[in-house]
Write a protein that holds these residues in place. Structure first.
Motif, PDB file in Angstrom:
ATOM      1  N   ASN A 199       0.849  -1.248  -0.149  1.00 20.05           N
ATOM      2  CA  ASN A 199      -0.091  -0.011  -0.130  1.00 20.05           C
ATOM      3  C   ASN A 199       0.804   1.263   0.013  1.00 20.05           C
ATOM      4  N   TYR A 298     -13.225   4.592  -0.287  1.00 17.86           N
ATOM      5  CA  TYR A 298     -11.906   4.216  -0.164  1.00 17.86           C
ATOM      6  C   TYR A 298     -11.275   5.093   1.006  1.00 17.86           C
ATOM      7  N   ASN A 356      -9.003   8.208 -17.295  1.00 18.11           N
ATOM      8  CA  ASN A 356      -9.797   7.246 -16.349  1.00 18.11           C
ATOM      9  C   ASN A 356     -10.993   7.123 -16.642  1.00 18.11           C
ATOM     10  N   SER A 424     -11.853  -0.826  -8.927  1.00 13.70           N
ATOM     11  CA  SER A 424     -11.873   0.553  -9.779  1.00 13.70           C
ATOM     12  C   SER A 424     -12.613   1.570  -9.192  1.00 13.70           C
ATOM     13  N   SER A 425     -12.561   2.908  -9.590  1.00  7.77           N
ATOM     14  CA  SER A 425     -13.065   3.985  -8.862  1.00  7.77           C
ATOM     15  C   SER A 425     -14.674   3.700  -8.697  1.00  7.77           C
ATOM     16  N   SER A 564      -5.699   4.256 -16.002  1.00  8.40           N
ATOM     17  CA  SER A 564      -6.154   3.734 -14.791  1.00  8.40           C
ATOM     18  C   SER A 564      -7.680   3.684 -14.664  1.00  8.40           C
ATOM     19  N   LEU A 566      -8.637   3.447 -11.467  1.00 12.17           N
ATOM     20  CA  LEU A 566      -8.843   3.989 -10.236  1.00 12.17           C
ATOM     21  C   LEU A 566      -8.013   4.996 -10.044  1.00 12.17           C
ATOM     22  N   LEU A 568      -7.492   8.207  -6.981  1.00 12.20           N
ATOM     23  CA  LEU A 568      -7.756   8.243  -5.553  1.00 12.20           C
ATOM     24  C   LEU A 568      -7.871   9.611  -5.083  1.00 12.20           C
ATOM     25  N   PRO A 588      -3.061   5.270  -8.479  1.00  9.88           N
ATOM     26  CA  PRO A 588      -3.140   3.906  -7.473  1.00  9.88           C
ATOM     27  C   PRO A 588      -1.782   3.628  -6.865  1.00  9.88           C
ATOM     28  N   ASP A 589      -1.902   3.107  -5.646  1.00  7.01           N
ATOM     29  CA  ASP A 589      -0.675   2.672  -4.925  1.00  7.01           C
ATOM     30  C   ASP A 589      -0.030   1.612  -5.622  1.00  7.01           C
ATOM     31  N   GLU A 592      -2.094  -1.746  -5.911  1.00  2.00           N
ATOM     32  CA  GLU A 592      -3.325  -1.519  -6.833  1.00  2.00           C
ATOM     33  C   GLU A 592      -2.741  -1.603  -8.043  1.00  2.00           C
ATOM     34  N   THR A 593      -1.615  -0.678  -8.617  1.00  4.99           N
ATOM     35  CA  THR A 593      -1.080  -0.668  -9.889  1.00  4.99           C
ATOM     36  C   THR A 593      -0.514  -2.084 -10.401  1.00  4.99           C
TER      37      THR A 593
END
Length: 669
Positions: A199, A298, A356, A424-425, A564, A566, A568, A588-589, A592-593
């Motif tokens: 993370n 999130y 995105n 995903s978002s 991406s 996602l 944040l 993404p962190d 997640e990536t």
């Protein structure tokens, strides 16, 4: 005593053979043979082997109609499914009859094979064949049933996991093994590097290049170097993985108040926005369909998705350049219009939010809903409504290979509440709402490429290789389908009285677009031309369109800032506040990536048992005229492949996703 010579062909793919016992019974107009075991000296059913057997019978069989095939266990060995390609029978009278199979057969399963030319229901005249046809359809409808995934979405097959699927529609053992190996090796590499589950935030963008050491493509490397450039950003709306969204702009939307003063520096000197609109040089990307889509929570906060608008200009060098971006639908002081003249971080962040939104639309609607889910509807309807002897079944089935398997597994492993797309978002619930909204707006002609291109005003925009290659492919497929359909349906009346064909399109209309007449989907067929257009659409979607939106996913979106699923942080509401640090916090962190990149590799990877577009097993059709049509189809595809290769050799960014040699014959991943 009568003797029949049988040539039994086992598929040449890995694991196609079996050690189990195989029995056959010949059924004719005057009787049937004894149940006979096919057994020669040595191992009988090796992959790629043709076995010859003599079947003797004391009975007079008359004209041979059916072969009943059964596979029983050799008790000392575990189950081994068998892929039977065909059985060719030479009768005592010297007639040679083909009985196509082309399917996996499980232990304890009984399969009845019909020989001869393709037959529509009203052409069967022998009571045995009429009864066999009726029994086959009743059985298939009991096996393949419809199920609702979510109200407002296309219906799906009734199986909960790939292991429940009949052998004829499951992955081969070799395919299953290769997919599992890819998942394992990818996971091991990411775990070894400490990326999976991390993370931590990325400290700098270049660190993302260490996600995969070995899983790189020339295009993924190019994207990582050029993703910030405006002309590359614009080119993706034409030749990236989502080429079906932008439209020619005939007038600015009232909620996108771009002025001449804003964009004059980016237009041809002395021109104006209205002049360029009249010249057909202005294009619009508008994701208003994303407005109001729920998002997931999130770290205690609801994520946001940009229902953004982007204005693009085809400049004098024929490059499609972004000239204005608004990240929400409703204009306000907290929703500024970003311009290329803004700070580097502001402009780059605005483009990241557009990318995105595009990635979410691409994955949920253009890829999953419009190809995977729609082709699943076509597949289930085909399996339920047509017996294997029907000409449309023979024509379409090669384009549905593995589709039920990949969709059934994908709904759990990829798309389900615990799958990677759920991070995903929008999250799982948001994606479902988005897809429902998209299906409610879906039209038949939007899936028919020539109509789609014209409706979006993109007939003449230059350097649009998806359009150029896609239209040529559409025409080649349409010409082939026209030849085959006209061969079996010379008159409109034959279409109208084919009850199986009418039931097929009715099921697709009911379960695919949920009976919505406004979609323009046919609910019945009146003419041969209507059948040709629809089947062309089905084959194009299952082959070319899926290749266009699937095969380049790793190329374009494995470099996470470029696509991406996602983000944040919420879209910026003011100018001048963003920095490169803001961009890193938005992406993404590390963990997640890594998850997204691994999935894209799996979806874009190549597997050894792929079947290229046009590779019809000619033995499905016993008609020489149709076999010739298939050869001509394959030749046209080959010519186009060479043409695309020659064109690509002159391009800095080759477009190869619609090269026929790179397109699979069905959706298999």
């Amino acid at each position: 005593m009568s003797e029949y010579e049988l040539e039994v062909t086992t598929g040449d793919m890995k694991y196609a053979g079996t050690f189990d016992n195989v029995f056959v019974t010949l059924i004719g107009t005057e009787g049937q043979s004894e149940r006979s075991k096919l057994d020669n000296y040595g191992i009988d059913f090796k992959a790629g082997k043709v076995g010859t057997y003599t079947l003797k019978t004391n009975l007079s069989l008359g004209t041979l109609l059916l072969i009943k095939v059964e596979k029983d266990p050799l008790l000392v060995l575990p189950e081994s499914e068998w892929f039977c390609t065909k059985i060719v029978v030479t009768t005592p009278e010297g007639d040679v009859l083909l009985f196509p199979c082309h399917r996996w057969i499980s232990r304890g399963e009984m399969v009845e094979l019909r020989g001869g030319r393709a037959m529509k229901a009203f052409e069967d005249d022998h009571p045995l064949l009429i009864e066999q046809r009726k029994k086959e359809l009743m059985f298939k409808k009991s096996i393949y049933q419809w199920k609702i995934l979510a109200k407002g979405l296309s219906h799906i097959n009734n199986f909960n996991s790939p292991s429940e699927l009949p052998a004829e529609v499951r992955f081969s053992e070799s395919k299953s093994t290769e997919v599992a190996n890819t998942q394992t090796l990818t996971g091991l590499e990411l775990k070894f590097k400490g990326l999976l589950g991390s993370n931590e935030k990325w400290e700098k963008l270049d660190d993302m290049k260490r996600i995969f050491w070995f899983k790189k493509t020339a295009m993924s490397e190019y994207v990582a170097e050029h993703w910030k450039e405006d002309d590359f950003f614009g080119s993706q709306f034409l030749n990236g993985v989502n080429p079906n969204v932008i439209k020619r702009c005939f007038e600015l939307p009232s909620n996108f108040p771009v002025t001449d003063e804003m964009v004059a520096p980016f237009l041809e000197e002395g021109s104006s926005l209205q002049q360029e609109i009249k010249k057909g040089k202005i294009f619009l990307y508008d994701q208003k369909i994303l407005d109001g889509i729920p998002t997931r929570v999130y770290n205690g906060d609801s994520l946001q998705v940009s229902a953004g608008l982007c204005l693009l200009y085809l400049n004098p060098e024929d490059k499609l350049m972004p000239i204005a971006i608004q990240l929400q639908q409703k204009p306000s002081d907290q929703n500024p219009i970003f311009l290329p003249s803004d700070s580097q971080a502001d402009w780059l962040l605005a483009k990241i939010f557009i990318r995105n939104a595009d990635a979410i639309d691409h994955q949920a609607v253009q890829h999953l809903m419009k190809t995977h889910f729609m082709v699943e509807v076509y597949t289930v309807a085909t399996l339920r409504c047509f017996p294997v002897i029907h000409p449309i079944y023979k024509l379409l089935l090669p384009h549905f290979r593995y589709t039920l398997h990949i969709n059934t597994g994908g709904r759990t492993n990829l798309f389900g509440p615990e799958g990677p797309l759920s991070i995903s978002s929008p999250g799982y619930d948001g994606l479902i709402v988005f897809m429902k909204k998209a299906l409610s707006e879906l039209t038949y002609n939007s899936l028919c490429l020539p109509y789609n291109i014209t409706a979006r005003g993109l007939d003449s925009i230059p350097n649009f290789y998806y359009r150029d290659d896609g239209i040529k492919l559409w025409n080649i497929i349409n010409s082939f389908v026209s030849a085959v359909v006209n061969h079996f349906y010379p008159l409109d009346i034959e279409v109208q009285k084919d009850t199986e064909l009418q039931e097929w399109i009715s099921e697709i209309f009911t379960h695919g677009v949920l009976g919505k007449k406004a979609s323009g989907f046919p609910s019945h067929f009146n003419t041969v031309d209507e059948v040709i257009k629809f089947i062309t659409t089905v084959i194009f979607t299952a082959t070319a369109q899926h290749a266009a939106v699937n095969n380049g996913q790793y190329d374009y979106n494995s470099w996470m800032p470029n696509g991406s699923l996602l983000l944040l942080k919420p879209p910026p509401t003011t100018k001048g506040q963003s920095t490169m640090e803001t961009i890193l916090e938005t992406l993404p962190d590390v963990g997640e990536t890594a998850i997204f990149a691994a999935i894209l590799w799996l979806l874009s990877d190549k597997y050894t048992d792929e079947v290229p577009l046009g590779a019809y097993p000619t033995e499905r059709f016993d008609e020489p005229a149709v076999q010739l049509m298939i050869k001509e189809f394959q030749a046209e595809l080959s010519y186009l492949s060479e043409e695309i290769k020659a064109r690509n050799s002159k391009l800095e960014i080759p477009y190869n996703y619609l090269n026929p040699s790179e397109i699979e014959n069905s959706i298999t991943i």
